[in-house]
Design a protein around this motif. Structure first.
Motif, mmCIF file in Angstrom:
data_model
loop_
_atom_site.group_PDB
_atom_site.id
_atom_site.type_symbol
_atom_site.label_atom_id
_atom_site.label_comp_id
_atom_site.label_asym_id
_atom_site.label_seq_id
_atom_site.Cartn_x
_atom_site.Cartn_y
_atom_site.Cartn_z
ATOM 1 N N PHE A 127 0.839 -1.198 0.000
ATOM 2 C CA PHE A 127 0.000 0.000 0.000
ATOM 3 C C PHE A 127 0.880 1.257 0.000
ATOM 4 N N ARG A 128 1.901 1.257 0.850
ATOM 5 C CA ARG A 128 2.771 2.443 0.956
ATOM 6 C C ARG A 128 3.568 2.664 -0.326
ATOM 7 N N LYS A 129 4.000 1.576 -0.948
ATOM 8 C CA LYS A 129 4.721 1.703 -2.215
ATOM 9 C C LYS A 129 3.803 2.291 -3.280
ATOM 10 N N GLY A 130 2.577 1.775 -3.371
ATOM 11 C CA GLY A 130 1.626 2.287 -4.353
ATOM 12 C C GLY A 130 1.340 3.766 -4.153
ATOM 13 N N LYS A 131 1.130 4.139 -2.915
ATOM 14 C CA LYS A 131 0.843 5.548 -2.580
ATOM 15 C C LYS A 131 2.019 6.447 -2.985
ATOM 16 N N ALA A 132 3.233 6.032 -2.624
ATOM 17 C CA ALA A 132 4.420 6.838 -2.925
ATOM 18 C C ALA A 132 4.669 6.931 -4.431
ATOM 19 N N LEU A 133 4.478 5.822 -5.153
ATOM 20 C CA LEU A 133 4.650 5.859 -6.611
ATOM 21 C C LEU A 133 3.677 6.846 -7.243
ATOM 22 N N ALA A 142 1.731 2.787 -9.866
ATOM 23 C CA ALA A 142 0.982 2.808 -8.602
ATOM 24 C C ALA A 142 -0.269 1.955 -8.711
ATOM 25 N N VAL A 143 -0.990 2.100 -9.823
ATOM 26 C CA VAL A 143 -2.214 1.320 -10.037
ATOM 27 C C VAL A 143 -1.892 -0.167 -10.037
ATOM 28 N N LYS A 144 -0.811 -0.546 -10.709
ATOM 29 C CA LYS A 144 -0.417 -1.959 -10.789
ATOM 30 C C LYS A 144 -0.146 -2.524 -9.389
ATOM 31 N N VAL A 145 0.602 -1.773 -8.573
ATOM 32 C CA VAL A 145 0.926 -2.227 -7.214
ATOM 33 C C VAL A 145 -0.342 -2.339 -6.367
ATOM 34 N N LEU A 146 -1.199 -1.330 -6.450
ATOM 35 C CA LEU A 146 -2.412 -1.326 -5.634
ATOM 36 C C LEU A 146 -3.421 -2.386 -6.088
ATOM 37 N N GLU A 147 -3.497 -2.620 -7.381
ATOM 38 C CA GLU A 147 -4.380 -3.691 -7.878
ATOM 39 C C GLU A 147 -3.848 -5.058 -7.418
ATOM 40 N N LYS A 152 -4.196 -9.785 -3.650
ATOM 41 C CA LYS A 152 -3.589 -10.552 -2.551
ATOM 42 C C LYS A 152 -4.375 -10.437 -1.258
ATOM 43 N N SER A 153 -5.032 -9.287 -1.065
ATOM 44 C CA SER A 153 -5.751 -9.055 0.180
ATOM 45 C C SER A 153 -7.087 -8.361 -0.106
ATOM 46 N N PRO A 154 -8.101 -9.143 -0.491
ATOM 47 C CA PRO A 154 -9.410 -8.552 -0.838
ATOM 48 C C PRO A 154 -10.011 -7.713 0.291
ATOM 49 N N GLY A 155 -9.634 -7.980 1.518
ATOM 50 C CA GLY A 155 -10.144 -7.206 2.651
ATOM 51 C C GLY A 155 -9.686 -5.752 2.633
ATOM 52 N N GLU A 156 -8.642 -5.476 1.852
ATOM 53 C CA GLU A 156 -8.101 -4.110 1.757
ATOM 54 C C GLU A 156 -8.745 -3.323 0.609
ATOM 55 N N ALA A 157 -9.718 -3.920 -0.076
ATOM 56 C CA ALA A 157 -10.279 -3.321 -1.294
ATOM 57 C C ALA A 157 -10.793 -1.899 -1.084
ATOM 58 N N ALA A 158 -11.497 -1.643 0.008
ATOM 59 C CA ALA A 158 -12.061 -0.299 0.233
ATOM 60 C C ALA A 158 -10.957 0.745 0.358
ATOM 61 N N SER A 159 -9.905 0.446 1.140
ATOM 62 C CA SER A 159 -8.777 1.378 1.311
ATOM 63 C C SER A 159 -8.054 1.584 -0.008
ATOM 64 N N ASP A 161 -9.267 1.163 -3.089
ATOM 65 C CA ASP A 161 -10.110 1.923 -4.021
ATOM 66 C C ASP A 161 -10.094 3.416 -3.697
ATOM 67 N N ALA A 162 -10.109 3.738 -2.408
ATOM 68 C CA ALA A 162 -10.054 5.150 -2.000
ATOM 69 C C ALA A 162 -8.724 5.776 -2.428
ATOM 70 N N GLU A 163 -7.646 5.031 -2.244
ATOM 71 C CA GLU A 163 -6.330 5.543 -2.636
ATOM 72 C C GLU A 163 -6.223 5.670 -4.152
ATOM 73 N N LEU A 164 -6.759 4.703 -4.873
ATOM 74 C CA LEU A 164 -6.749 4.773 -6.338
ATOM 75 C C LEU A 164 -7.526 6.000 -6.829
ATOM 76 N N ALA A 165 -8.660 6.271 -6.205
ATOM 77 C CA ALA A 165 -9.465 7.445 -6.584
ATOM 78 C C ALA A 165 -8.686 8.733 -6.299
ATOM 79 N N ARG A 166 -8.005 8.770 -5.149
ATOM 80 C CA ARG A 166 -7.210 9.953 -4.784
ATOM 81 C C ARG A 166 -6.068 10.166 -5.783
ATOM 82 N N LEU A 167 -5.376 9.091 -6.115
ATOM 83 C CA LEU A 167 -4.255 9.191 -7.055
ATOM 84 C C LEU A 167 -4.734 9.554 -8.460
ATOM 85 N N LYS A 168 -5.919 9.058 -8.834
ATOM 86 C CA LYS A 168 -6.485 9.389 -10.150
ATOM 87 C C LYS A 168 -6.760 10.886 -10.228
#
Length: 200
Positions: A127-133, A142-147, A152-159, A161-168
Protein backbone atom coordinates in the motif's frame (compact mmCIF):
# COMPACT_ATOMS: atom_id res chain seq x y z
CA UNK A 1 36.41 -22.76 19.06
CA UNK A 2 36.12 -23.38 22.80
CA UNK A 3 32.72 -23.84 24.44
CA UNK A 4 33.34 -20.65 26.43
CA UNK A 5 34.07 -18.59 23.31
CA UNK A 6 31.11 -20.19 21.58
CA UNK A 7 28.82 -19.37 24.50
CA UNK A 8 29.98 -15.73 24.62
CA UNK A 9 29.30 -15.28 20.89
CA UNK A 10 25.76 -16.60 21.39
CA UNK A 11 25.23 -14.12 24.22
CA UNK A 12 26.38 -11.38 21.85
CA UNK A 13 23.86 -12.50 19.24
CA UNK A 14 21.11 -12.62 21.88
CA UNK A 15 22.10 -9.17 23.12
CA UNK A 16 22.06 -7.76 19.59
CA UNK A 17 18.63 -9.23 18.95
CA UNK A 18 17.28 -7.93 22.27
CA UNK A 19 18.74 -4.47 21.64
CA UNK A 20 17.31 -4.42 18.11
CA UNK A 21 13.84 -5.34 19.42
CA UNK A 22 14.07 -2.60 22.04
CA UNK A 23 15.14 -0.04 19.40
CA UNK A 24 12.23 -1.10 17.17
CA UNK A 25 9.80 -0.70 20.09
CA UNK A 26 11.23 2.77 20.81
CA UNK A 27 10.79 3.65 17.12
CA UNK A 28 7.20 2.34 17.05
CA UNK A 29 6.33 4.50 20.07
CA UNK A 30 8.01 7.59 18.58
CA UNK A 31 6.04 7.12 15.36
CA UNK A 32 2.74 6.78 17.25
CA UNK A 33 3.56 10.07 19.01
CA UNK A 34 4.23 11.73 15.65
CA UNK A 35 7.98 12.02 16.16
CA UNK A 36 9.02 10.70 12.76
CA UNK A 37 12.65 11.84 12.98
CA UNK A 38 13.28 9.90 16.20
CA UNK A 39 11.36 6.90 14.82
CA UNK A 40 13.55 6.77 11.72
CA UNK A 41 16.70 7.05 13.80
CA UNK A 42 15.65 4.20 16.10
CA UNK A 43 14.58 2.01 13.18
CA UNK A 44 17.95 2.61 11.55
CA UNK A 45 19.76 1.72 14.79
CA UNK A 46 17.70 -1.47 15.09
CA UNK A 47 18.73 -2.44 11.56
CA UNK A 48 22.38 -1.90 12.45
CA UNK A 49 22.04 -4.62 15.09
CA UNK A 50 19.97 -6.99 12.95
CA UNK A 51 21.56 -6.93 9.52
CA UNK A 52 24.86 -8.41 10.72
CA UNK A 53 23.35 -11.38 12.54
CA UNK A 54 24.46 -14.71 11.15
CA UNK A 55 21.68 -17.21 10.37
CA UNK A 56 23.86 -20.13 11.52
CA UNK A 57 24.38 -18.50 14.91
CA UNK A 58 20.64 -17.94 15.20
CA UNK A 59 19.97 -21.59 14.33
CA UNK A 60 22.36 -22.71 17.08
CA UNK A 61 20.35 -20.63 19.55
CA UNK A 62 17.16 -22.45 18.59
CA UNK A 63 16.03 -19.67 16.25
CA UNK A 64 16.21 -21.77 13.13
CA UNK A 65 14.52 -20.44 10.01
CA UNK A 66 10.81 -21.21 9.93
CA UNK A 67 9.69 -23.69 7.32
CA UNK A 68 8.31 -21.80 4.35
CA UNK A 69 4.56 -21.64 3.93
CA UNK A 70 3.05 -22.60 0.60
CA UNK A 71 2.51 -18.89 -0.14
CA UNK A 72 6.23 -18.21 0.34
CA UNK A 73 7.21 -20.78 -2.26
CA UNK A 74 7.74 -19.29 -5.68
CA UNK A 75 8.84 -21.21 -8.73
CA UNK A 76 9.56 -24.18 -6.50
CA UNK A 77 12.09 -22.18 -4.50
CA UNK A 78 11.12 -21.74 -0.87
CA UNK A 79 12.46 -18.96 1.31
CA UNK A 80 13.47 -19.74 4.86
CA UNK A 81 12.60 -16.92 7.24
CA UNK A 82 14.12 -16.29 10.62
CA UNK A 83 12.79 -14.11 13.40
CA UNK A 84 15.37 -11.54 12.28
CA UNK A 85 13.94 -11.56 8.74
CA UNK A 86 10.46 -10.87 10.12
CA UNK A 87 11.65 -7.99 12.31
CA UNK A 88 13.66 -6.48 9.43
CA UNK A 89 10.60 -6.73 7.17
CA UNK A 90 8.45 -4.87 9.73
CA UNK A 91 11.12 -2.21 10.26
CA UNK A 92 11.40 -1.46 6.54
CA UNK A 93 7.59 -1.33 6.18
CA UNK A 94 7.44 1.08 9.14
CA UNK A 95 10.29 3.19 7.73
CA UNK A 96 8.25 3.49 4.54
CA UNK A 97 5.38 4.92 6.63
CA UNK A 98 7.80 7.43 8.19
CA UNK A 99 9.02 8.56 4.77
CA UNK A 100 5.40 8.96 3.62
CA UNK A 101 4.75 11.25 6.60
CA UNK A 102 7.79 13.31 5.56
CA UNK A 103 6.56 13.31 1.94
CA UNK A 104 9.86 11.73 0.96
CA UNK A 105 8.23 9.58 -1.70
CA UNK A 106 11.38 8.08 -3.22
CA UNK A 107 12.66 6.85 0.15
CA UNK A 108 9.18 5.51 0.94
CA UNK A 109 9.31 3.36 -2.21
CA UNK A 110 12.86 2.17 -1.41
CA UNK A 111 11.95 1.15 2.15
CA UNK A 112 8.76 -0.58 0.97
CA UNK A 113 10.77 -2.49 -1.64
CA UNK A 114 13.16 -3.72 1.06
CA UNK A 115 10.20 -4.96 3.13
CA UNK A 116 8.73 -6.64 0.05
CA UNK A 117 12.08 -8.34 -0.65
CA UNK A 118 11.56 -10.12 2.69
CA UNK A 119 7.86 -10.79 2.09
CA UNK A 120 6.22 -9.94 -1.23
CA UNK A 121 2.79 -10.22 0.42
CA UNK A 122 3.36 -7.50 3.03
CA UNK A 123 0.13 -5.55 2.54
CA UNK A 124 1.29 -2.42 4.38
CA UNK A 125 4.46 -2.21 2.28
CA UNK A 126 2.47 -2.75 -0.94
CA UNK A 127 0.00 0.00 0.00
CA UNK A 128 2.77 2.44 0.96
CA UNK A 129 4.72 1.70 -2.21
CA UNK A 130 1.63 2.29 -4.35
CA UNK A 131 0.84 5.55 -2.58
CA UNK A 132 4.42 6.84 -2.92
CA UNK A 133 4.65 5.86 -6.61
CA UNK A 134 1.45 7.79 -7.26
CA UNK A 135 2.81 10.85 -5.48
CA UNK A 136 5.98 10.62 -7.60
CA UNK A 137 3.82 10.78 -10.74
CA UNK A 138 4.13 7.10 -11.69
CA UNK A 139 0.38 6.62 -11.85
CA UNK A 140 0.36 3.41 -13.94
CA UNK A 141 2.95 1.75 -11.68
CA UNK A 142 0.98 2.81 -8.60
CA UNK A 143 -2.21 1.32 -10.04
CA UNK A 144 -0.42 -1.96 -10.79
CA UNK A 145 0.93 -2.23 -7.21
CA UNK A 146 -2.41 -1.33 -5.63
CA UNK A 147 -4.38 -3.69 -7.88
CA UNK A 148 -1.89 -6.43 -6.91
CA UNK A 149 -2.60 -5.62 -3.26
CA UNK A 150 -6.37 -5.97 -3.86
CA UNK A 151 -5.79 -9.39 -5.42
CA UNK A 152 -3.59 -10.55 -2.55
CA UNK A 153 -5.75 -9.05 0.18
CA UNK A 154 -9.41 -8.55 -0.84
CA UNK A 155 -10.14 -7.21 2.65
CA UNK A 156 -8.10 -4.11 1.76
CA UNK A 157 -10.28 -3.32 -1.29
CA UNK A 158 -12.06 -0.30 0.23
CA UNK A 159 -8.78 1.38 1.31
CA UNK A 160 -7.16 0.58 -2.02
CA UNK A 161 -10.11 1.92 -4.02
CA UNK A 162 -10.05 5.15 -2.00
CA UNK A 163 -6.33 5.54 -2.64
CA UNK A 164 -6.75 4.77 -6.34
CA UNK A 165 -9.46 7.45 -6.58
CA UNK A 166 -7.21 9.95 -4.78
CA UNK A 167 -4.25 9.19 -7.05
CA UNK A 168 -6.49 9.39 -10.15
CA UNK A 169 -7.58 12.90 -9.13
CA UNK A 170 -3.92 13.92 -8.64
CA UNK A 171 -2.95 12.40 -12.00
CA UNK A 172 -5.86 14.13 -13.77
CA UNK A 173 -4.83 17.47 -12.27
CA UNK A 174 -1.21 16.92 -13.37
CA UNK A 175 -2.43 16.09 -16.88
CA UNK A 176 -4.59 19.25 -17.02
CA UNK A 177 -1.66 21.39 -15.84
CA UNK A 178 0.62 19.75 -18.41
CA UNK A 179 -1.85 20.34 -21.27
CA UNK A 180 -2.34 23.97 -20.20
CA UNK A 181 1.41 24.52 -20.11
CA UNK A 182 1.84 22.82 -23.48
CA UNK A 183 -0.98 24.90 -24.97
CA UNK A 184 0.67 28.09 -23.68
CA UNK A 185 4.02 26.98 -25.08
CA UNK A 186 2.51 26.23 -28.49
CA UNK A 187 0.67 29.59 -28.51
CA UNK A 188 3.95 31.42 -27.84
CA UNK A 189 5.63 29.36 -30.55
CA UNK A 190 2.88 30.28 -33.07
CA UNK A 191 3.14 33.96 -32.17
CA UNK A 192 6.92 33.80 -32.57
CA UNK A 193 6.57 32.09 -35.97
CA UNK A 194 4.01 34.68 -37.11
CA UNK A 195 6.32 37.51 -36.02
CA UNK A 196 9.27 35.97 -37.90
CA UNK A 197 7.13 35.55 -41.02
CA UNK A 198 6.07 39.23 -40.86
CA UNK A 199 9.66 40.49 -41.04
CA UNK A 200 10.42 41.74 -44.57
Amino acid sequence: MSAEASSSSFITVEQKLATAKQKKETADQAFKLGNVKDALRSYHEALMYLLGLDKNALASMGMAPQPPSSTDAKDGKAKEKTEVDEIVEKIYANMSACHLKNENWKRAVEAADKALAKNENNTKALFRKGKALGELGFYEKAVKVLEDLKTKSPGEAASVDAELARLKAIDDERERAHRKKLKGFLSKDKAKTAFIEEIP
